[in-house]
Design a protein around this motif. Structure first.
Motif, PDB file in Angstrom:
ATOM      1  N   ASP A  45     -81.013 -53.867  36.697  1.00 57.75           N
ATOM      2  CA  ASP A  45     -81.242 -55.015  37.919  1.00 57.75           C
ATOM      3  C   ASP A  45     -82.378 -55.561  37.311  1.00 57.75           C
ATOM      4  O   ASP A  45     -82.580 -57.110  37.613  1.00 57.75           O
ATOM      5  N   GLU A  46     -83.616 -55.114  36.854  1.00 55.96           N
ATOM      6  CA  GLU A  46     -84.572 -55.770  36.475  1.00 55.96           C
ATOM      7  C   GLU A  46     -84.416 -56.868  35.344  1.00 55.96           C
ATOM      8  O   GLU A  46     -84.874 -58.070  35.516  1.00 55.96           O
ATOM      9  N   GLU A  47     -83.398 -56.464  34.420  1.00 57.77           N
ATOM     10  CA  GLU A  47     -83.076 -57.163  33.260  1.00 57.77           C
ATOM     11  C   GLU A  47     -82.256 -58.535  33.949  1.00 57.77           C
ATOM     12  O   GLU A  47     -82.380 -59.696  33.408  1.00 57.77           O
ATOM     13  N   VAL A  48     -81.344 -58.088  34.718  1.00 60.18           N
ATOM     14  CA  VAL A  48     -80.650 -59.360  35.246  1.00 60.18           C
ATOM     15  C   VAL A  48     -81.425 -60.241  36.059  1.00 60.18           C
ATOM     16  O   VAL A  48     -81.345 -61.542  36.080  1.00 60.18           O
ATOM     17  N   GLU A  49     -82.418 -59.802  36.747  1.00 59.16           N
ATOM     18  CA  GLU A  49     -83.409 -60.723  37.480  1.00 59.16           C
ATOM     19  C   GLU A  49     -84.262 -61.588  36.704  1.00 59.16           C
ATOM     20  O   GLU A  49     -84.510 -63.081  36.635  1.00 59.16           O
ATOM     21  N   HIS A  50     -84.615 -60.822  35.320  1.00 64.86           N
ATOM     22  CA  HIS A  50     -85.423 -61.685  34.464  1.00 64.86           C
ATOM     23  C   HIS A  50     -84.661 -62.573  33.741  1.00 64.86           C
ATOM     24  O   HIS A  50     -84.986 -63.804  33.769  1.00 64.86           O
ATOM     25  N   LEU A  51     -83.495 -62.466  33.560  1.00 67.85           N
ATOM     26  CA  LEU A  51     -82.615 -63.436  32.817  1.00 67.85           C
ATOM     27  C   LEU A  51     -82.326 -64.603  33.735  1.00 67.85           C
ATOM     28  O   LEU A  51     -82.242 -65.792  33.065  1.00 67.85           O
ATOM     29  N   SER A  52     -81.989 -64.076  35.037  1.00 70.87           N
ATOM     30  CA  SER A  52     -81.784 -65.304  35.721  1.00 70.87           C
ATOM     31  C   SER A  52     -82.720 -66.197  36.213  1.00 70.87           C
ATOM     32  O   SER A  52     -82.304 -67.310  35.929  1.00 70.87           O
ATOM     33  N   LEU A  53     -83.999 -65.648  36.380  1.00 74.12           N
ATOM     34  CA  LEU A  53     -85.016 -66.481  36.446  1.00 74.12           C
ATOM     35  C   LEU A  53     -85.586 -67.495  35.227  1.00 74.12           C
ATOM     36  O   LEU A  53     -86.108 -68.587  35.414  1.00 74.12           O
ATOM     37  N   LYS A  54     -85.286 -66.896  34.293  1.00 71.64           N
ATOM     38  CA  LYS A  54     -85.951 -67.376  32.825  1.00 71.64           C
ATOM     39  C   LYS A  54     -85.068 -68.299  32.209  1.00 71.64           C
ATOM     40  O   LYS A  54     -85.264 -69.110  31.290  1.00 71.64           O
ATOM     41  N   LYS A  55     -83.678 -67.869  32.372  1.00 72.07           N
ATOM     42  CA  LYS A  55     -82.445 -68.565  31.634  1.00 72.07           C
ATOM     43  C   LYS A  55     -81.513 -69.476  32.474  1.00 72.07           C
ATOM     44  O   LYS A  55     -81.454 -70.484  31.767  1.00 72.07           O
ATOM     45  N   TYR A  56     -81.320 -69.073  33.701  1.00 71.75           N
ATOM     46  CA  TYR A  56     -80.058 -69.548  34.152  1.00 71.75           C
ATOM     47  C   TYR A  56     -80.470 -70.420  35.294  1.00 71.75           C
ATOM     48  O   TYR A  56     -79.775 -71.476  35.628  1.00 71.75           O
ATOM     49  N   ILE A  57     -81.827 -70.276  35.793  1.00 72.15           N
ATOM     50  CA  ILE A  57     -82.221 -70.920  36.908  1.00 72.15           C
ATOM     51  C   ILE A  57     -83.146 -72.205  36.329  1.00 72.15           C
ATOM     52  O   ILE A  57     -84.003 -71.747  35.842  1.00 72.15           O
ATOM     53  N   VAL A  58     -82.364 -73.423  36.615  1.00 74.29           N
ATOM     54  CA  VAL A  58     -83.229 -74.692  35.949  1.00 74.29           C
ATOM     55  C   VAL A  58     -83.235 -75.695  36.985  1.00 74.29           C
ATOM     56  O   VAL A  58     -82.488 -75.704  38.000  1.00 74.29           O
ATOM     57  N   ASP A  59     -84.279 -76.501  36.930  1.00 75.50           N
ATOM     58  CA  ASP A  59     -84.621 -77.725  37.706  1.00 75.50           C
ATOM     59  C   ASP A  59     -83.305 -78.786  37.260  1.00 75.50           C
ATOM     60  O   ASP A  59     -83.111 -78.987  36.262  1.00 75.50           O
ATOM     61  N   ILE A  60     -82.995 -79.183  38.462  1.00 75.72           N
ATOM     62  CA  ILE A  60     -82.125 -80.553  38.542  1.00 75.72           C
ATOM     63  C   ILE A  60     -82.764 -81.827  38.370  1.00 75.72           C
ATOM     64  O   ILE A  60     -83.665 -82.134  39.142  1.00 75.72           O
ATOM     65  N   VAL A  61     -82.405 -82.618  37.028  1.00 75.70           N
ATOM     66  CA  VAL A  61     -83.160 -83.714  36.864  1.00 75.70           C
ATOM     67  C   VAL A  61     -82.875 -84.790  37.962  1.00 75.70           C
ATOM     68  O   VAL A  61     -83.841 -85.576  38.563  1.00 75.70           O
ATOM     69  N   THR A  62     -81.657 -84.903  38.285  1.00 73.97           N
ATOM     70  CA  THR A  62     -81.193 -85.799  39.350  1.00 73.97           C
ATOM     71  C   THR A  62     -80.784 -85.268  40.577  1.00 73.97           C
ATOM     72  O   THR A  62     -80.257 -83.820  40.229  1.00 73.97           O
ATOM     73  N   ASP A  63     -80.648 -85.915  41.739  1.00 75.32           N
ATOM     74  CA  ASP A  63     -80.149 -85.304  42.957  1.00 75.32           C
ATOM     75  C   ASP A  63     -78.490 -85.205  43.078  1.00 75.32           C
ATOM     76  O   ASP A  63     -77.885 -84.764  43.994  1.00 75.32           O
ATOM     77  N   CYS A  64     -77.868 -85.777  41.990  1.00 75.86           N
ATOM     78  CA  CYS A  64     -76.392 -85.853  42.030  1.00 75.86           C
ATOM     79  C   CYS A  64     -75.819 -84.350  41.972  1.00 75.86           C
ATOM     80  O   CYS A  64     -76.541 -83.551  41.248  1.00 75.86           O
ATOM     81  N   LEU A  65     -74.681 -84.031  42.566  1.00 72.83           N
ATOM     82  CA  LEU A  65     -74.243 -82.730  42.601  1.00 72.83           C
ATOM     83  C   LEU A  65     -73.378 -82.527  41.202  1.00 72.83           C
ATOM     84  O   LEU A  65     -73.427 -83.366  40.495  1.00 72.83           O
TER      85      LEU A  65
END
Length: 288
Positions: free
Chosen positions: A95-115
């Motif tokens: 679970d710790e590895e999954v959370e680390h990968l999620s926050l560091k690799k897969y969760i990114v800022d959206i440059v524009t507000d378009c869906l």
């Protein structure tokens, strides 16, 4: 009448304030539960919307606040997607590895507000299909590898080599050193013993005698080296210090190379026994 109206208004305002406080407390409680945190922690995710929305590049989901972020990353669908995309040699991530990968690799800022566009959705669907297909393919490769190992055990004979007995003893030493270890860092005396054993094996294999190389493989030498190298990918985070020092891991890699260099029998064994998959995982781990 005016005094009475003021008292009524004050009671109404006080009641509204208490009601809002209760709602806020319930929201914080829900945030704690959705984030998987205990109720007695000092921090809870806020419902305040992000100034810049985030997106899960793996699931293609737009995330608007911290509560949304925690509820998504703790969801079964997202966690399974992370495990499918990042599984290491058949071992599921913690679970710790999954959370680390999620926050560091897969969760990114959206440059524009378009869906998310339909093209991105199609890309995500194709990638998910490819991951499922790769998982099935790996399972089939492991199954065929077991069949190959069984057939090899029935007909393989240890070739006569001047160092056959010594190599068998050294492989047993390697396996004994691995079995006697817990999940923590190796002690200095254990590391010294491992380095000494690997050094002796390397000096024999440096002679490039195919009989010695095959005797090492048949005696379980490559499997022992595989267990040593597996600690690289087993680290909880990419920056975590491995249980075995890098110097010893490099010595194991060099021994693996010497066992296969100029030896077609061992090279075929690594390929058909699917040990090549671990080497590819190690390469991918280093590249990422």
């Amino acid at each position: 009448m005016e005094e009475l109206q003021k008292k009524i208004q004050m009671k109404h305002d006080e009641s509204s304030r208490r009601h809002m406080e209760q709602i806020e407390q319930r929201k914080e409680k829900a945030a704690e539960l959705s984030s998987g945190r205990h109720a007695n922690t000092d921090y809870a995710p806020k419902l305040t919307p992000y100034e810049r929305k985030k997106q899960c590049s793996l699931c293609c989901v737009v995330i608007a606040s911290e509560v949304h972020l925690f509820s998504h990353t703790k969801g079964k669908t997202h966690q399974q997607a992370v495990r499918d995309s990042s599984s290491i040699q058949g071992r599921e991530l913690s679970d710790e590895e999954v959370e680390h990968l999620s926050l560091k690799k897969y969760i990114v800022d959206i440059v524009t507000d378009c869906l998310v566009s339909s093209e991105n959705m199609k890309y995500v669907e194709e990638r998910q299909k490819a991951r499922k297909k790769a998982k099935k393919l790996r399972a089939r490769m492991n199954s065929r590898a077991k069949e190959y190992e069984t057939s090899m055990e029935a007909k393989t004979q240890i070739p006569e080599s001047p160092y056959k007995a010594k190599l068998q003893r050294l492989v047993k030493d390697l396996l004994k050193q691995l079995q006697g270890q817990d999940s923590g860092q190796w002690a200095n005396n254990k590391v010294s013993g491992l380095d000494r054993t690997l050094g002796e094996v390397s000096r024999i294999l440096e002679k490039q005698n195919n009989a010695d190389q095959v005797a090492f493989q048949v005696g379980g030498g490559l499997s022992a080296l595989e267990q040593i190298l597996h600690v690289i990918t087993a680290a909880s985070t990419p920056t975590a210090v491995p249980r075995i020092p890098l110097k010893s891991l490099c010595a194991a890699v060099n021994t693996y190379y010497l066992a296969c260099s100029g030896c077609p029998t061992n090279c075929s064994y690594v390929l058909f026994s699917n040990k090549i998959a671990l080497l590819m995982d190690l390469l991918l781990h280093q590249l990422t």
